[in-house]
Scaffold this motif. Sequence first.
Motif, mmCIF file in Angstrom:
data_model
loop_
_atom_site.group_PDB
_atom_site.id
_atom_site.type_symbol
_atom_site.label_atom_id
_atom_site.label_comp_id
_atom_site.label_asym_id
_atom_site.label_seq_id
_atom_site.Cartn_x
_atom_site.Cartn_y
_atom_site.Cartn_z
ATOM 1 N N HIS A 171 0.815 -1.211 0.000
ATOM 2 C CA HIS A 171 0.000 0.000 0.000
ATOM 3 C C HIS A 171 0.847 1.260 0.000
ATOM 4 C CE1 HIS A 171 -2.381 3.288 1.750
ATOM 5 N NE2 HIS A 171 -3.382 2.740 1.095
ATOM 6 N N ASP A 172 1.805 1.347 0.925
ATOM 7 C CA ASP A 172 2.582 2.562 1.128
ATOM 8 C C ASP A 172 3.788 2.576 0.199
ATOM 9 O OD1 ASP A 172 0.788 3.171 3.183
ATOM 10 O OD2 ASP A 172 1.973 2.052 4.634
ATOM 11 N N LEU A 173 3.759 3.478 -0.785
ATOM 12 C CA LEU A 173 4.795 3.506 -1.822
ATOM 13 C C LEU A 173 5.669 4.757 -1.776
ATOM 14 C CD1 LEU A 173 2.655 2.138 -4.786
ATOM 15 C CD2 LEU A 173 4.148 0.863 -3.215
ATOM 16 N N ALA A 174 5.483 5.586 -0.756
ATOM 17 C CA ALA A 174 6.286 6.802 -0.590
ATOM 18 C C ALA A 174 6.297 7.150 0.891
ATOM 19 C CB ALA A 174 5.693 7.954 -1.404
ATOM 20 N N PHE A 175 7.282 7.914 1.306
ATOM 21 C CA PHE A 175 7.415 8.258 2.716
ATOM 22 C C PHE A 175 6.133 8.883 3.276
ATOM 23 C CE2 PHE A 175 8.624 11.111 6.189
ATOM 24 C CZ PHE A 175 9.183 10.183 7.052
ATOM 25 N N GLU A 176 5.468 9.713 2.479
ATOM 26 C CA GLU A 176 4.257 10.383 2.959
ATOM 27 C C GLU A 176 3.129 9.406 3.267
ATOM 28 O OE1 GLU A 176 2.354 12.937 0.064
ATOM 29 O OE2 GLU A 176 2.731 11.519 -1.529
ATOM 30 N N HIS A 177 3.194 8.185 2.764
ATOM 31 C CA HIS A 177 2.133 7.202 2.979
ATOM 32 C C HIS A 177 2.245 6.475 4.313
ATOM 33 C CE1 HIS A 177 2.076 6.682 -1.687
ATOM 34 N NE2 HIS A 177 1.543 7.836 -1.303
ATOM 35 N N TYR A 178 3.419 6.505 4.913
ATOM 36 C CA TYR A 178 3.601 5.717 6.131
ATOM 37 C C TYR A 178 2.786 6.303 7.261
ATOM 38 C CZ TYR A 178 6.890 3.000 3.581
ATOM 39 O OH TYR A 178 7.425 2.174 2.641
ATOM 40 N N PRO A 179 1.962 5.454 7.878
ATOM 41 C CA PRO A 179 1.036 5.953 8.902
ATOM 42 C C PRO A 179 1.771 6.595 10.074
ATOM 43 C CG PRO A 179 0.733 3.588 8.538
ATOM 44 C CD PRO A 179 1.890 4.035 7.698
ATOM 45 N N LEU A 180 1.243 7.707 10.493
ATOM 46 C CA LEU A 180 1.754 8.370 11.690
ATOM 47 C C LEU A 180 0.876 7.921 12.852
ATOM 48 C CD1 LEU A 180 2.245 11.934 10.202
ATOM 49 C CD2 LEU A 180 3.965 10.158 10.529
ATOM 50 N N GLY A 181 1.485 7.535 13.935
ATOM 51 C CA GLY A 181 0.697 7.081 15.080
ATOM 52 C C GLY A 181 0.333 5.623 14.948
ATOM 53 N N GLU A 182 -0.886 5.308 15.254
ATOM 54 C CA GLU A 182 -1.320 3.917 15.294
ATOM 55 C C GLU A 182 -1.534 3.336 13.906
ATOM 56 O OE1 GLU A 182 -4.280 2.862 18.255
ATOM 57 O OE2 GLU A 182 -4.152 4.911 18.987
ATOM 58 N N ASN A 183 -1.176 2.078 13.772
ATOM 59 C CA ASN A 183 -1.406 1.348 12.532
ATOM 60 C C ASN A 183 -2.460 0.289 12.840
ATOM 61 O OD1 ASN A 183 -1.278 0.211 10.016
ATOM 62 N ND2 ASN A 183 0.604 -0.908 10.401
ATOM 63 N N ARG A 184 -3.712 0.694 12.722
ATOM 64 C CA ARG A 184 -4.809 -0.229 13.028
ATOM 65 C C ARG A 184 -5.845 -0.172 11.915
ATOM 66 N NH1 ARG A 184 -8.334 3.471 15.885
ATOM 67 N NH2 ARG A 184 -7.099 5.306 16.170
ATOM 68 N N PRO A 185 -6.727 -1.145 11.875
ATOM 69 C CA PRO A 185 -7.656 -1.264 10.756
ATOM 70 C C PRO A 185 -8.671 -0.137 10.586
ATOM 71 C CG PRO A 185 -7.543 -3.320 11.970
ATOM 72 C CD PRO A 185 -6.767 -2.309 12.744
ATOM 73 N N ASP A 186 -8.914 0.678 11.582
ATOM 74 C CA ASP A 186 -9.955 1.694 11.441
ATOM 75 C C ASP A 186 -9.423 3.109 11.250
ATOM 76 O OD1 ASP A 186 -8.899 1.877 13.973
ATOM 77 O OD2 ASP A 186 -10.822 2.105 14.987
ATOM 78 N N VAL A 187 -8.149 3.244 10.925
ATOM 79 C CA VAL A 187 -7.545 4.560 10.730
ATOM 80 C C VAL A 187 -7.965 5.125 9.366
ATOM 81 C CG1 VAL A 187 -5.345 5.759 10.417
ATOM 82 C CG2 VAL A 187 -5.583 4.078 12.229
ATOM 83 N N GLN A 188 -8.377 6.380 9.345
ATOM 84 C CA GLN A 188 -8.703 7.049 8.077
ATOM 85 C C GLN A 188 -7.412 7.383 7.347
ATOM 86 O OE1 GLN A 188 -12.005 6.522 7.221
ATOM 87 N NE2 GLN A 188 -11.786 8.450 6.184
ATOM 88 N N ILE A 189 -7.294 6.965 6.103
ATOM 89 C CA ILE A 189 -6.110 7.276 5.301
ATOM 90 C C ILE A 189 -6.415 8.529 4.474
ATOM 91 C CG2 ILE A 189 -4.579 6.462 3.475
ATOM 92 C CD1 ILE A 189 -5.110 3.607 4.517
ATOM 93 N N PRO A 190 -5.595 9.572 4.569
ATOM 94 C CA PRO A 190 -5.877 10.834 3.870
ATOM 95 C C PRO A 190 -5.443 10.801 2.397
ATOM 96 C CG PRO A 190 -3.880 11.069 5.151
ATOM 97 C CD PRO A 190 -4.412 9.684 5.430
ATOM 98 N N TYR A 191 -6.061 9.927 1.609
ATOM 99 C CA TYR A 191 -5.666 9.751 0.212
ATOM 100 C C TYR A 191 -5.633 11.063 -0.566
ATOM 101 C CZ TYR A 191 -6.166 4.694 0.816
ATOM 102 O OH TYR A 191 -6.018 3.401 1.236
#
Length: 132
Positions: A49-69
């Motif tokens: 999923h994460d193909l660039a530094f900006e994609h790496y989740p900040l904070g928790e990496n859990r299934p219900d996190v909103q991804i700011p596409y």
Amino acid sequence: MQTITFKSALYLDDMRVPTVLGIDLARNYGEFVEYLENHEMPELISFDHDLAFEHYPLGENRPDVQIPYGTYKEKTGLACARYIIENKLPLKYWISHSYNAQGNINIANELRAYCPMGEILNTRIPYRIPQS
């Protein structure tokens, strides 16, 4: 243990490198699209999923996190999956290998709807992460 072989495979990941000979690698959305435009459709595609530094989740990496596409400059692996779906490409087998919990779910949900019999479960392509 069952051995699964594929005549061709594409591994989408910005950091990992598959350690199985004969697997092609795309690092980002542009390379992914270019590969599909210039090669026969691979029998298997493994998606990160994460193909660039900006994609790496900040904070928790859990299934219900909103991804700011909408805020990303670089496209994610989800955009790559959507490229296949939107262009009605003949996806045969696929794996979503992302460690981003919600990103993995997003890719898998869309590909399951498009190619439900193609998901390869409980399988990972061996990889290494090169030292910088």
